[in-house]
Write an enzyme that holds these catalytic residues in place. Structure first.
Site, short mmCIF file in Angstrom:
data_model
loop_
_atom_site.label_atom_id
_atom_site.label_comp_id
_atom_site.label_asym_id
_atom_site.label_seq_id
_atom_site.Cartn_x
_atom_site.Cartn_y
_atom_site.Cartn_z
N THR A 1 66.14 50.29 68.71
CA THR A 1 67.31 49.52 68.17
C THR A 1 68.27 50.51 67.33
OG1 THR A 1 65.88 47.63 67.34
CG2 THR A 1 68.04 47.51 66.78
N ALA B 1 63.18 47.73 62.35
CA ALA B 1 61.99 47.56 61.67
C ALA B 1 61.22 46.70 62.79
CB ALA B 1 62.21 46.55 60.37
N ASP B 2 60.06 46.64 62.40
CA ASP B 2 58.92 46.05 63.09
C ASP B 2 58.65 44.48 62.73
OD1 ASP B 2 58.34 48.11 64.86
OD2 ASP B 2 57.41 49.14 62.82
N GLU C 1 61.51 58.01 57.52
CA GLU C 1 62.28 56.90 57.29
C GLU C 1 62.32 56.60 55.96
OE1 GLU C 1 61.75 54.99 61.79
OE2 GLU C 1 60.40 54.22 59.98
#
Ligand code: 5RP
Length: 225
Positions: free
Chosen positions: A35, A87-88, A107
């Site tokens: 992403t 993000a997951d 991050e």
């Protein structure tokens, strides 16, 4: 819309959000993952509108440079106007699990210096309770087994991410079976384990704005409560 199209959509929307915030001397913090890559590709279209970027991984630095975007060492940067990353998982408090790509430590560092953290996800990443996605924990290699035992004590099932070394030369334990009802507390507990470099819970410093790509092509904007 499929997931890849939604990633491109939120990447483009993030660029639209940050463009008015940037000046010719602005530095943008840039995350890691598929992403974030979509964001980088859209960011390249406005590369004359800001100075450069700080990257959260070697892979991101390479992609930014490939687009001709200057990449700065964070040590030489006084302020990041904004940090954009995927993000997951995210809950509605904008607390996140990150680190599926293994870049969690850098991050977290880059996010910590940014004035605004914009997180970009497709709707599959939105959850009520964090923890269905295994929580990545970056560990000093010699402490791997010792840390794993402590994580079992916290109720998780850690699995060594075999064959993977972080950009910092460390290993990752992916912790399954966590049902994270108090993310800030768990973040503190895991951070307190000797040998842990950092872990992928972004609860004490959640995102400020979540852009969620929906299957119907809409992008929801959710602000931190
Ligand atoms: C990398 C990350 C990524 O942001 C996270 O894994 C999401 O990746 P993707 O956008 O590829 O689904 O935290 O360390």
């Amino acid at each position: 819309m499929d997931q890849d199209t939604l990633k491109k959509l939120v990447g483009q929307r993030a660029v639209e959000h940050i463009e008015p915030l940037l000046g010719s001397d602005s530095i943008v913090g840039v995350g890691t993952g598929s992403t974030a890559n979509c964001f980088i590709d859209s960011l390249a279209e406005i590369r004359d509108r800001f100075d450069g970027a700080v990257a959260s991984s070697e892979a991101t630095a390479a992609r930014l440079k490939g687009h001709g975007i200057p990449v700065y060492d964070l040590n030489n940067v006084a302020e990041l106007r904004v940090y954009v990353d995927g993000a997951d998982e995210s809950n509605l408090q904008l607390q996140l699990i990150k680190g599926g790509g293994g870049a969690l430590t850098r991050e977290k560092i880059v996010a910590s210096v940014a004035r605004e953290f914009v997180c970009i996800v497709d709707e599959s990443k939105l959850v009520d309770v964090l923890g269905a996605f295994p929580l990545p924990v970056e560990v000093i290699p010699m402490a791997r087994s010792a840390v794993a035992r402590k994580l079992v004590g916290l109720g998780g099932q850690p699995f060594y991410r075999e064959g993977f070394t972080t950009d910092n030369g460390n290993v990752i334990l992916d912790v399954h079976d966590l049902h994270i009802l108090d993310p800030c507390r768990l973040e503190d507990e895991i951070n307190a384990i000797t040998g842990v470099v950092t872990q992928g819970l972004f609860a004490k410093r959640p995102a400020d704005l979540l852009l969620v790509g929906r299957a119907n092509g809409a992008v929801d904007e959710i602000r931190a409560p």
